[in-house]
Design a protein around this motif. Structure first.
Motif, PDB file in Angstrom:
ATOM      1  N   HIS A 165       0.493  -1.278  -0.197  1.00  0.00           N
ATOM      2  CA  HIS A 165       0.036  -0.196   0.088  1.00  0.00           C
ATOM      3  C   HIS A 165       0.802   1.561   0.102  1.00  0.00           C
ATOM      4  O   HIS A 165       0.943   2.037   0.628  1.00  0.00           O
ATOM      5  CB  HIS A 165      -0.859   0.008   1.292  1.00  0.00           C
ATOM      6  CG  HIS A 165      -1.679  -1.361   1.389  1.00  0.00           C
ATOM      7  ND1 HIS A 165      -2.809  -1.628   0.752  1.00  0.00           N
ATOM      8  CD2 HIS A 165      -1.297  -2.371   1.975  1.00  0.00           C
ATOM      9  CE1 HIS A 165      -3.352  -2.408   0.514  1.00  0.00           C
ATOM     10  NE2 HIS A 165      -3.222  -3.532   1.785  1.00  0.00           N
ATOM     11  N   ASP A 223      -4.905   6.041  -0.346  1.00  0.00           N
ATOM     12  CA  ASP A 223      -5.687   4.813  -0.429  1.00  0.00           C
ATOM     13  C   ASP A 223      -6.567   3.557   0.447  1.00  0.00           C
ATOM     14  O   ASP A 223      -7.438   3.106   0.600  1.00  0.00           O
ATOM     15  CB  ASP A 223      -4.548   3.651  -2.142  1.00  0.00           C
ATOM     16  CG  ASP A 223      -4.353   4.489  -3.238  1.00  0.00           C
ATOM     17  OD1 ASP A 223      -5.616   5.615  -3.601  1.00  0.00           O
ATOM     18  OD2 ASP A 223      -4.314   4.009  -3.208  1.00  0.00           O
ATOM     19  N   VAL A 224      -6.060   4.181   1.402  1.00  0.00           N
ATOM     20  CA  VAL A 224      -5.851   3.543   2.941  1.00  0.00           C
ATOM     21  C   VAL A 224      -7.478   4.037   3.454  1.00  0.00           C
ATOM     22  O   VAL A 224      -7.132   5.057   4.060  1.00  0.00           O
ATOM     23  CB  VAL A 224      -4.916   3.715   3.837  1.00  0.00           C
ATOM     24  CG1 VAL A 224      -5.102   3.255   4.910  1.00  0.00           C
ATOM     25  CG2 VAL A 224      -3.372   2.847   2.992  1.00  0.00           C
ATOM     26  N   ARG A 237      -7.965  -1.269   2.319  1.00  0.00           N
ATOM     27  CA  ARG A 237      -7.839  -0.515   1.394  1.00  0.00           C
ATOM     28  C   ARG A 237      -9.297   0.341   0.716  1.00  0.00           C
ATOM     29  O   ARG A 237     -10.844  -0.540   0.463  1.00  0.00           O
ATOM     30  CB  ARG A 237      -7.511  -1.300  -0.048  1.00  0.00           C
ATOM     31  CG  ARG A 237      -7.081  -0.550  -1.445  1.00  0.00           C
ATOM     32  CD  ARG A 237      -6.385  -1.172  -2.591  1.00  0.00           C
ATOM     33  NE  ARG A 237      -5.556  -1.945  -2.153  1.00  0.00           N
ATOM     34  CZ  ARG A 237      -4.491  -0.960  -2.745  1.00  0.00           C
ATOM     35  NH1 ARG A 237      -4.401  -0.416  -3.191  1.00  0.00           N
ATOM     36  NH2 ARG A 237      -3.459  -1.909  -2.207  1.00  0.00           N
ATOM     37  N   LYS A 238      -9.879   1.631   0.325  1.00  0.00           N
ATOM     38  CA  LYS A 238     -10.839   1.980  -0.578  1.00  0.00           C
ATOM     39  C   LYS A 238     -11.124   1.251  -1.306  1.00  0.00           C
ATOM     40  O   LYS A 238     -10.824   1.210  -1.748  1.00  0.00           O
ATOM     41  CB  LYS A 238     -10.750   3.636  -0.851  1.00  0.00           C
ATOM     42  CG  LYS A 238     -10.353   4.548   0.652  1.00  0.00           C
ATOM     43  CD  LYS A 238      -9.964   6.050   0.215  1.00  0.00           C
ATOM     44  CE  LYS A 238      -9.782   6.660   1.613  1.00  0.00           C
ATOM     45  NZ  LYS A 238      -9.354   8.123   0.950  1.00  0.00           N
TER      46      LYS A 238
END
Length: 217
Positions: free
Chosen positions: A195, A200-201, A215-216
């Motif tokens: 990641h 994006d987390v 993750r999104k």
């Protein structure tokens, strides 16, 4: 103002409302449906108007209360016979957690944030999200949690509380500082887990000295 009249109307409406609620059945506040809540609020407002408007007839307050009672009981009975109506009125349960994974789409739909979820998990004695097999938001809004019968693979015998390090792409600096770590360490760990971008987390938590990363979507 005729104080005796106000007292009499208050006592009378109290008795009427008491029996109306008694017939409607016993339900906890957290289990009230939207219909119940609307009826209760309206009855309360009507009762106040009936008490304050002591120049009017008491029937002017009693009749709307009885009407609401009849409406509520009719819809409640109909919902027992018609499942689709019950679904429209009461809604249906929503899975927020399944096998230790968070359903982000369901959270957005319910406007449920991570703080609410983690707080309710802590209140139920759940230390790790990985321990939860099912997390269900009931139609009443109450969160029901079902843990694995056997400890999940990531669950320790005596797990430490969940510590949020990243929430919706933002670093929780105070929590990171509390465990004696830096943002550089966190960034390096995220890259190691595949990641590279913080944005994006959706959620990164520290559970049993191991990172749990979502993750999104």
């Amino acid at each position: 103002m005729d104080y005796l009249m106000v007292i009499w109307r208050t006592v009378f409406l109290y008795v009427v409302i008491f029996f109306v609620f008694r017939i409607m059945g016993k339900r906890e506040i957290g289990e009230l449906s939207l219909l119940d809540l609307v009826v209760f609020v309206m009855i309360a407002d009507i009762a106040v108007i009936g008490i304050e408007n002591y120049d009017g007839e008491i029937i002017e307050a009693v009749l709307p209360i009885v009407t609401l009672f009849i409406i509520q009981m009719t819809i409640a009975y109909a919902s027992l016979k018609l499942p689709f109506l019950r679904k429209v009125i009461d809604g249906e349960p929503t899975f927020l957690i399944h096998n230790g994974k968070i359903n982000q789409k369901a959270m957005k739909k319910l406007r449920y944030n991570m703080d609410d979820l983690l707080m309710q998990l802590r209140e139920k004695g759940v230390r790790n999200i990985s321990e939860v097999e099912f997390g269900i938001v009931e139609a009443s809004g109450k969160l029901s949690v079902y843990e694995f019968v056997e400890p999940a693979p990531l669950a320790a015998v005596k797990p430490a509380p969940i510590l949020t390090l990243i929430q919706d792409g933002k670093v929780m600096k105070e929590n990171l500082k509390g465990i004696g770590r830096t943002e550089s360490w966190l960034t390096a760990e995220l890259r190691r887990y595949g990641h590279p971008d913080l944005k994006d987390v959706f959620l990164c938590s520290l559970e049993d000295d191991a990172l749990r990363i979502f993750r999104k979507e």
